[in-house]
Scaffold this active site. Structure first.
Site, PDB file in Angstrom:
ATOM      1  N   ASN A 101       0.818  -1.119  -0.005  1.00  0.00           N
ATOM      2  CA  ASN A 101      -0.152  -0.059   0.102  1.00  0.00           C
ATOM      3  C   ASN A 101       0.922   1.451   0.017  1.00  0.00           C
ATOM      4  OD1 ASN A 101      -2.127  -1.811   0.177  1.00  0.00           O
ATOM      5  ND2 ASN A 101      -2.445  -1.388   2.571  1.00  0.00           N
ATOM      6  N   HIS A 118       6.027  -0.601  -2.712  1.00  0.00           N
ATOM      7  CA  HIS A 118       5.596   0.039  -3.873  1.00  0.00           C
ATOM      8  C   HIS A 118       5.632   1.471  -3.731  1.00  0.00           C
ATOM      9  CE1 HIS A 118       3.188  -3.847  -5.214  1.00  0.00           C
ATOM     10  NE2 HIS A 118       4.419  -3.744  -5.467  1.00  0.00           N
ATOM     11  N   CYS A 145      12.054  20.950  -8.226  1.00  0.00           N
ATOM     12  CA  CYS A 145      12.588  20.230  -7.026  1.00  0.00           C
ATOM     13  C   CYS A 145      13.298  20.768  -5.901  1.00  0.00           C
ATOM     14  CB  CYS A 145      13.511  19.071  -7.749  1.00  0.00           C
ATOM     15  SG  CYS A 145      14.363  18.236  -6.519  1.00  0.00           S
ATOM     16  N   LEU A 212     -10.353 -11.428   2.767  1.00  0.00           N
ATOM     17  CA  LEU A 212     -11.963 -11.581   2.742  1.00  0.00           C
ATOM     18  C   LEU A 212     -12.245 -12.944   1.943  1.00  0.00           C
ATOM     19  CD1 LEU A 212     -14.424  -9.711   3.751  1.00  0.00           C
ATOM     20  CD2 LEU A 212     -14.544  -9.046   1.162  1.00  0.00           C
ATOM     21  N   ALA A 229     -10.886  -7.687   7.276  1.00  0.00           N
ATOM     22  CA  ALA A 229      -9.684  -7.339   8.408  1.00  0.00           C
ATOM     23  C   ALA A 229      -9.875  -6.953   9.649  1.00  0.00           C
ATOM     24  CB  ALA A 229      -8.918  -6.572   7.352  1.00  0.00           C
TER      25      ALA A 229
HETATM   26  C1  BV8 Z   1       8.612  -5.676 -11.411  1.00  0.00           C
HETATM   27  C2  BV8 Z   1       1.240   1.104  -8.029  1.00  0.00           C
HETATM   28  C3  BV8 Z   1      10.825  -6.329 -11.983  1.00  0.00           C
HETATM   29  C4  BV8 Z   1       1.034   2.062  -6.792  1.00  0.00           C
HETATM   30  C5  BV8 Z   1       1.163  -1.092  -8.138  1.00  0.00           C
HETATM   31  C6  BV8 Z   1       6.846 -12.399 -12.202  1.00  0.00           C
HETATM   32  C7  BV8 Z   1       7.788 -11.590 -11.495  1.00  0.00           C
HETATM   33  C8  BV8 Z   1       8.161 -10.383 -11.403  1.00  0.00           C
HETATM   34  C9  BV8 Z   1       7.142  -9.486 -12.078  1.00  0.00           C
HETATM   35  C10 BV8 Z   1       6.243 -10.039 -12.738  1.00  0.00           C
HETATM   36  C11 BV8 Z   1       5.910 -11.225 -12.669  1.00  0.00           C
HETATM   37  N1  BV8 Z   1       4.784 -11.421 -13.430  1.00  0.00           N
HETATM   38  C12 BV8 Z   1       4.290 -10.288 -13.992  1.00  0.00           C
HETATM   39  C13 BV8 Z   1       5.233  -9.128 -13.435  1.00  0.00           C
HETATM   40  C14 BV8 Z   1       5.057  -7.787 -13.947  1.00  0.00           C
HETATM   41  C15 BV8 Z   1       4.012  -6.967 -12.793  1.00  0.00           C
HETATM   42  C16 BV8 Z   1       2.883  -7.911 -12.612  1.00  0.00           C
HETATM   43  O1  BV8 Z   1       2.808  -8.333 -11.426  1.00  0.00           O
HETATM   44  N2  BV8 Z   1       2.037  -7.673 -13.164  1.00  0.00           N
HETATM   45  C17 BV8 Z   1       0.576  -8.283 -12.837  1.00  0.00           C
HETATM   46  C18 BV8 Z   1      -0.492  -7.612 -13.430  1.00  0.00           C
HETATM   47  C19 BV8 Z   1       0.303  -9.653 -13.233  1.00  0.00           C
HETATM   48  N3  BV8 Z   1       4.939  -6.703 -11.561  1.00  0.00           N
HETATM   49  C20 BV8 Z   1       5.661  -5.644 -11.709  1.00  0.00           C
HETATM   50  O2  BV8 Z   1       5.801  -4.797 -12.724  1.00  0.00           O
HETATM   51  C21 BV8 Z   1       6.355  -5.112 -10.462  1.00  0.00           C
HETATM   52  N4  BV8 Z   1       7.753  -4.984 -10.614  1.00  0.00           N
HETATM   53  O3  BV8 Z   1       8.347  -6.668 -11.800  1.00  0.00           O
HETATM   54  O4  BV8 Z   1       9.861  -5.230 -11.470  1.00  0.00           O
HETATM   55  C22 BV8 Z   1      11.133  -7.309 -11.082  1.00  0.00           C
HETATM   56  C23 BV8 Z   1      11.167  -8.549 -11.258  1.00  0.00           C
HETATM   57  C24 BV8 Z   1      11.603  -9.485 -10.209  1.00  0.00           C
HETATM   58  C25 BV8 Z   1      11.806  -9.043  -8.994  1.00  0.00           C
HETATM   59  C26 BV8 Z   1      11.733  -7.590  -8.754  1.00  0.00           C
HETATM   60  C27 BV8 Z   1      11.244  -6.778  -9.776  1.00  0.00           C
HETATM   61  C28 BV8 Z   1       5.814  -3.910  -9.734  1.00  0.00           C
HETATM   62  C29 BV8 Z   1       4.569  -4.099  -9.148  1.00  0.00           C
HETATM   63  C30 BV8 Z   1       3.950  -2.707  -8.461  1.00  0.00           C
HETATM   64  C31 BV8 Z   1       2.947  -2.153  -9.384  1.00  0.00           C
HETATM   65  N5  BV8 Z   1       2.530  -1.012  -8.850  1.00  0.00           N
HETATM   66  N6  BV8 Z   1       0.771   0.137  -7.887  1.00  0.00           N
HETATM   67  C32 BV8 Z   1      -0.421   2.408  -6.688  1.00  0.00           C
HETATM   68  O5  BV8 Z   1      -0.821   3.119  -7.519  1.00  0.00           O
HETATM   69  O6  BV8 Z   1      -0.696   1.949  -5.661  1.00  0.00           O
HETATM   70  S1  BV8 Z   1       0.484  -2.740  -7.889  1.00  0.00           S
HETATM   71  C33 BV8 Z   1      -1.008  -2.303  -7.469  1.00  0.00           C
HETATM   72  O7  BV8 Z   1      -1.629  -3.894  -7.029  1.00  0.00           O
HETATM   73  C34 BV8 Z   1      -1.164  -1.716  -5.884  1.00  0.00           C
HETATM   74  O8  BV8 Z   1      -0.068  -1.094  -5.820  1.00  0.00           O
HETATM   75  C35 BV8 Z   1      -1.106  -2.943  -5.023  1.00  0.00           C
HETATM   76  O9  BV8 Z   1      -0.140  -2.783  -4.076  1.00  0.00           O
HETATM   77  C36 BV8 Z   1      -1.009  -4.274  -5.923  1.00  0.00           C
HETATM   78  C37 BV8 Z   1      -1.431  -5.391  -5.295  1.00  0.00           C
HETATM   79  O10 BV8 Z   1      -2.903  -5.089  -5.152  1.00  0.00           O
HETATM   80  P1  BV8 Z   1      -3.734  -5.556  -3.738  1.00  0.00           P
HETATM   81  O11 BV8 Z   1      -2.921  -4.803  -2.815  1.00  0.00           O
HETATM   82  O12 BV8 Z   1      -3.648  -7.373  -3.811  1.00  0.00           O
HETATM   83  O13 BV8 Z   1      -4.969  -5.122  -3.993  1.00  0.00           O
HETATM   84  P2  BV8 Z   1      -6.416  -6.140  -4.741  1.00  0.00           P
HETATM   85  O14 BV8 Z   1      -7.403  -4.935  -4.982  1.00  0.00           O
HETATM   86  O15 BV8 Z   1      -5.801  -6.579  -6.049  1.00  0.00           O
HETATM   87  O16 BV8 Z   1      -6.696  -7.033  -3.636  1.00  0.00           O
HETATM   88  C38 BV8 Z   1      -7.372  -6.620  -2.422  1.00  0.00           C
HETATM   89  C39 BV8 Z   1      -7.660  -7.699  -1.836  1.00  0.00           C
HETATM   90  O17 BV8 Z   1      -8.280  -7.514  -0.453  1.00  0.00           O
HETATM   91  C40 BV8 Z   1      -8.493  -8.955  -2.507  1.00  0.00           C
HETATM   92  O18 BV8 Z   1      -8.128 -10.252  -2.309  1.00  0.00           O
HETATM   93  C41 BV8 Z   1      -9.889  -8.628  -1.497  1.00  0.00           C
HETATM   94  O19 BV8 Z   1     -10.695  -9.839  -1.384  1.00  0.00           O
HETATM   95  C42 BV8 Z   1      -9.221  -8.295  -0.164  1.00  0.00           C
HETATM   96  N7  BV8 Z   1     -10.366  -7.426   0.441  1.00  0.00           N
HETATM   97  C43 BV8 Z   1     -11.174  -6.722   0.349  1.00  0.00           C
HETATM   98  N8  BV8 Z   1     -11.834  -6.000   1.343  1.00  0.00           N
HETATM   99  C44 BV8 Z   1     -11.332  -6.738   2.372  1.00  0.00           C
HETATM  100  C45 BV8 Z   1     -10.120  -7.494   1.936  1.00  0.00           C
HETATM  101  N9  BV8 Z   1      -9.544  -8.354   2.775  1.00  0.00           N
HETATM  102  C46 BV8 Z   1      -9.969  -8.191   4.139  1.00  0.00           C
HETATM  103  N10 BV8 Z   1     -10.795  -7.242   4.609  1.00  0.00           N
HETATM  104  C47 BV8 Z   1     -11.402  -6.554   3.762  1.00  0.00           C
HETATM  105  N11 BV8 Z   1     -12.574  -5.750   4.254  1.00  0.00           N
END
Ligand code: BV8
Length: 244
Positions: A101, A118, A145, A212, A229
């Site tokens: 987050n 992140h 800056c 959730l 949560a």
């Molecule tokens: C990178 C910007 C190179 C900030 C974000 C394999 C290995 C490495 C990389 C990849 C790979 N496969 C694909 C990749 C590339 C990519 C990736 O993962 N793509 C996805 C779409 C498949 N990853 C990247 O590009 C990353 N960098 O790979 O660099 C590298 C390689 C190896 C090692 C190191 C580096 C960069 C990723 C960061 C991108 N930036 N956001 C912003 O604007 O916020 S990501 C974005 O998704 C958010 O930042 C967030 O942090 C992230 C994850 O989302 P969640 O937090 O899980 O939120 P989500 O809505 O998805 O889920 C919410 C959950 O809460 C649900 O399960 C729900 O059920 C639950 N919930 C809801 N309500 C409740 C609850 N739980 C409890 N109580 C509740 N009340």
């Protein structure tokens, strides 16, 4: 839970990973739930370096709106943030809180030093001099800056898709050494964070998911506790602290 409390010792090391779900009940949107952020805007446009190069004003507006949202008095840390902070304070072993987050609710909920892998909404990064500075207001391409004095280089200090998350070496070491890995409020969709549970488990940690609903990585967890949560996290911390 009894399996966990039977095997844990108070000196054990804990890594906690949180995602947007922990902030949902504080009033902040998640990304992939119904109506979530990525249903409102295309992540390619606002959460990639290419999107920023194409239209920096659009990206600044996206993050300025979210940063302003954090200043809304209605947005406050919830019982889950506070429970994790209490576990950090009272657990004798090492506790590393890693969050995906970019909000500041862990800090405001009492956590001493959450690791924002992140980045953070309330920080700016200068592409000219690489300085990271506090940012509490809006950012624009016209800003100077404060470190190097140059204009047009400021961006949110946020890790976009295709960019290296922060402190990955420190996180990897902690995953290799931890005895317990706890995931809270994340869909397990975004890597490398989504791979942490498998790394911790293969290194011998007991793995627990508090969410959730089952995440995409649910099969990697030894145990899962599903619910909001603000209910499941305080209950989990209470059980853990019976060991102390
Ligand atoms: C990178 C910007 C190179 C900030 C974000 C394999 C290995 C490495 C990389 C990849 C790979 N496969 C694909 C990749 C590339 C990519 C990736 O993962 N793509 C996805 C779409 C498949 N990853 C990247 O590009 C990353 N960098 O790979 O660099 C590298 C390689 C190896 C090692 C190191 C580096 C960069 C990723 C960061 C991108 N930036 N956001 C912003 O604007 O916020 S990501 C974005 O998704 C958010 O930042 C967030 O942090 C992230 C994850 O989302 P969640 O937090 O899980 O939120 P989500 O809505 O998805 O889920 C919410 C959950 O809460 C649900 O399960 C729900 O059920 C639950 N919930 C809801 N309500 C409740 C609850 N739980 C409890 N109580 C509740 N009340």
């Amino acid at each position: 839970m009894s399996t966990l409390t039977n095997r844990l010792r108070p000196t054990d090391r804990i890594v906690i990973l949180t995602g947007a779900g922990i902030s949902k009940e504080s009033g902040l949107d998640t990304f992939r739930c119904a109506g979530g952020i990525w249903s409102q805007v295309d992540l390619e446009d606002v959460a990639t370096p290419e999107g920023f190069a194409r239209d920096p004003d659009l990206v600044h507006r996206f993050y300025n709106d979210r940063r302003r949202g954090l200043l809304d008095p209605a947005i406050q840390p919830n019982a889950a943030h506070r429970a994790l902070a209490e576990l950090e304070r009272r657990w004798p072993g090492e506790v590393l809180l890693v969050t995906q987050n970019i909000d500041d609710l862990h800090e405001r909920g009492g956590s001493a030093a959450p690791l924002h892998m992140h980045g953070e909404l309330r920080k700016a990064f200068c592409m000219h001099c690489r300085a990271v500075t506090d940012c509490h207001g809006d950012l624009s391409v016209h800003d100077l800056c404060l470190t190097c004095g140059r204009k047009g280089g400021l961006r949110p200090d946020v890790v976009w898709f295709g960019e290296m998350p922060y402190q990955m070496e420190r996180i990897q070491r902690a995953l290799e050494e931890c005895d317990l890995f706890v995931s809270v409020g994340t869909s397990g969709h975004v890597y490398p964070a989504a791979g942490f549970v498998a790394e911790a488990r293969s290194a011998g940690a007991y793995t627990v998911e508090l969410n959730l609903e089952p995440s995409e990585g649910a099969s990697y967890f030894h145990s899962s506790i599903h619910g909001p949560a603000t209910q499941v996290v305080p209950a989990f911390v209470r059980d853990m602290l019976t060991l102390v």
